[in-house]
Design a protein around this motif. Sequence first.
Motif, mmCIF file in Angstrom:
data_model
loop_
_atom_site.group_PDB
_atom_site.id
_atom_site.type_symbol
_atom_site.label_atom_id
_atom_site.label_comp_id
_atom_site.label_asym_id
_atom_site.label_seq_id
_atom_site.Cartn_x
_atom_site.Cartn_y
_atom_site.Cartn_z
ATOM 1 N N ASP A 75 4.870 51.180 2.721
ATOM 2 C CA ASP A 75 6.365 50.304 3.106
ATOM 3 C C ASP A 75 6.472 51.806 4.492
ATOM 4 N N TRP A 76 6.260 51.189 5.402
ATOM 5 C CA TRP A 76 5.867 51.920 6.847
ATOM 6 C C TRP A 76 7.199 52.146 6.835
ATOM 7 N N ASP A 77 7.915 52.575 6.271
ATOM 8 C CA ASP A 77 9.459 52.983 6.586
ATOM 9 C C ASP A 77 9.102 53.906 6.045
ATOM 10 N N PHE A 78 8.529 55.133 5.802
ATOM 11 C CA PHE A 78 8.907 56.288 5.528
ATOM 12 C C PHE A 78 8.654 57.660 6.214
ATOM 13 N N PRO A 79 9.898 58.245 5.373
ATOM 14 C CA PRO A 79 9.918 58.988 6.465
ATOM 15 C C PRO A 79 9.370 59.769 6.873
ATOM 16 N N THR A 80 7.975 60.121 8.115
ATOM 17 C CA THR A 80 6.912 60.018 8.454
ATOM 18 C C THR A 80 6.557 60.426 9.399
ATOM 19 N N ASP A 133 1.264 63.167 10.297
ATOM 20 C CA ASP A 133 0.814 63.664 8.673
ATOM 21 C C ASP A 133 0.317 62.173 7.296
ATOM 22 N N VAL A 134 -0.144 61.144 8.413
ATOM 23 C CA VAL A 134 -0.374 60.399 7.420
ATOM 24 C C VAL A 134 -1.894 60.487 7.685
ATOM 25 N N GLN A 153 7.450 57.889 15.067
ATOM 26 C CA GLN A 153 6.897 57.716 13.285
ATOM 27 C C GLN A 153 6.399 56.351 13.140
ATOM 28 N N ILE A 154 6.088 56.426 12.075
ATOM 29 C CA ILE A 154 4.940 55.405 11.340
ATOM 30 C C ILE A 154 5.605 53.806 12.058
ATOM 31 N N GLN A 187 7.499 53.336 13.877
ATOM 32 C CA GLN A 187 7.469 53.091 14.990
ATOM 33 C C GLN A 187 6.100 52.404 15.655
#
Lengths: 375, 245
Positions: free
Chosen positions: B87-92, B96-97, B136-137, B139
């Motif tokens: 899920d690319w809407d994960f807050p990171t 970080d990834v 933010q991932i 975006q």
Amino acid sequence: MDITEYIQLVFTDYTLRTITLGTAVLGAVTGMLGSFAVLRKQSLLGDAISHAALPGIAIAFLITGAKDSNVLLLGALVSGLIGTFWIRGIIKKTHLKSDTALGLILSLFFGFGMLLLTFIQKQPNANQAGLDKYLFGQAATLVESDVLLMTIVTSVCLFVLLLFWKEFKILLFDADYTQTLGFNTKFIDILITSFIVLAIVLGLQTVGVVLMSAMLLAPAAAARQWTNSLSMMVFLAALFGAFSGVVGTAISASQNNLSTGPVIVIVAGVFVLFSFVFSPSRGLLFKQIRFIKNRRDLELHKTLAFMFHIAETHDDVSHPHTIKILNNFQGYTKSTLQKLVDKKYVTLDGSNWSLTSEGFKTASNLYNQQMQNNE
Amino acid sequence: MTQKIAVQVDDLTVAYNYKPVLWDIDLEIPEGVLMAIVGPNGAGKSTLIKSILGILNPIAGSVSIYGKSYEKQRSLVAYVPQKGSVDWDFPTTALDVVMMGTYGSLGWIKRPGQKEKKAALEALEKVGMLSFKSRQISQLSGGQQQRIFLARALVQNASIYFMDEPFQGVDATTEIAIINILKELRKAGKTVVVVHHDLQTVPEYFDWVTFLNVKKIATGPVKDIFNDDNLTKTYGINYKVSIQE
């Protein structure tokens, strides 16, 4: 009763102090763990777990014959865990989707729990009155030892969270990848789920079986709106949860006959609503404002570009043209022209317009800017 | 020329329910090749990778990495999952990834420090995403997300890379950027295994190929075995590609 008076009462009145502290701690721990449930898309798991806990409460009472809250919660914990692992088993072993498995376990366990409750009510044991309080919760029954237990569980939960932060985070984001790195994903998974079950069971006495899942989801859903960092989200969710507890208790204490659990849930709901509308980056309000502003800018730019293409054909970029030409351009309005004048891109002279050198430069850069914005 | 065998698969059979998805696969992947796994949808390409990596439990068969079991050789292997699997809407953030690639060598509990951050930044630079490190991932565009996944694997500094459709849904620029990185990895002596869909680019991108459709049809150097015969056997239709020499 005004606010200062109430705050004074919170610190002096034993019952009020206990309830306020209890609901605050409960809100914090459920908010914290709720973030994980929401991010794992297991929002409904909390609902299933809390309903699945009901038969455990009834059976614990039937076995002991006493209404000691710790014993009843132990029963709730056991049946909540059984429900959770059955859900996981159903999803794994059958073709049923997770929502079906959740619904199935939720209604089955809740039905069985209700059956046991009605059976208990027919018993001659005078002790049985009030067991149905677990359906909607009753914060007034909280005593100091309950709050102490909540605080201990919350502290342990916080400690484990900080200890395994890295592992929790990567499992939430990408479970398969986590496994290839050599982490025991099953262990991390069971750890998270067990704490979620524990937090839910702790809240049953206060908020009740039916509304408990809102305590888990509402603060997390609200927190997600305000931040793009996991640690901040967990922190905010804990804060919102605790705040809902304190405010909910205050409202229900200052009004007669308002049950605390539902009020807390409604306060948490207000947090969610507020966050959905007013969050700067994800909120509906600012999204709409940005959308409208972008449209207006684009309209303006399109008009400017149209003028640019006309002005381009002349050696002198500020060569005057009649405003009538612009009527051929779809999307042209008097107000857009006025806005271009305000920005000093265009000058007007009677029924003629001409581009300024600044307007010409801006227009010729528009395409490049568009590219940069897309980057 | 005797090449070392990087990955050896013996008699691998995998089934989800009753129907086998992979049937009796024997496969040797020599060290230092850039290999495509091709086959129709449902041929078991992703399943093969996931079974090698121990994400799925095979019914039968064994896998060895440089002669030892995968569990012992984990640090030599990096995995790039399908972009759509998370899920690319994960807050990171992007950085970080990529940092997650260092978690394996860190082990339990220990947190990443300056050394890990430096490695992650270097990997971001390699995939041309350094200026997006704080983004933010959600975006990021699809191609940028794929590059972030690639950077996360690069950080692991492995010897063998398994990638599940890294070219899916990326534009031409990203595709070229990714294939250049893969070719660089091969040049550095690494083994790269890629689930691939675009048959046209196989001869251009890869030097080794495996045809898969539940069973292994063929495996070997692209110039020897990438022909109409094997394509037809794999896809079940009369397939014609012209390979420019």
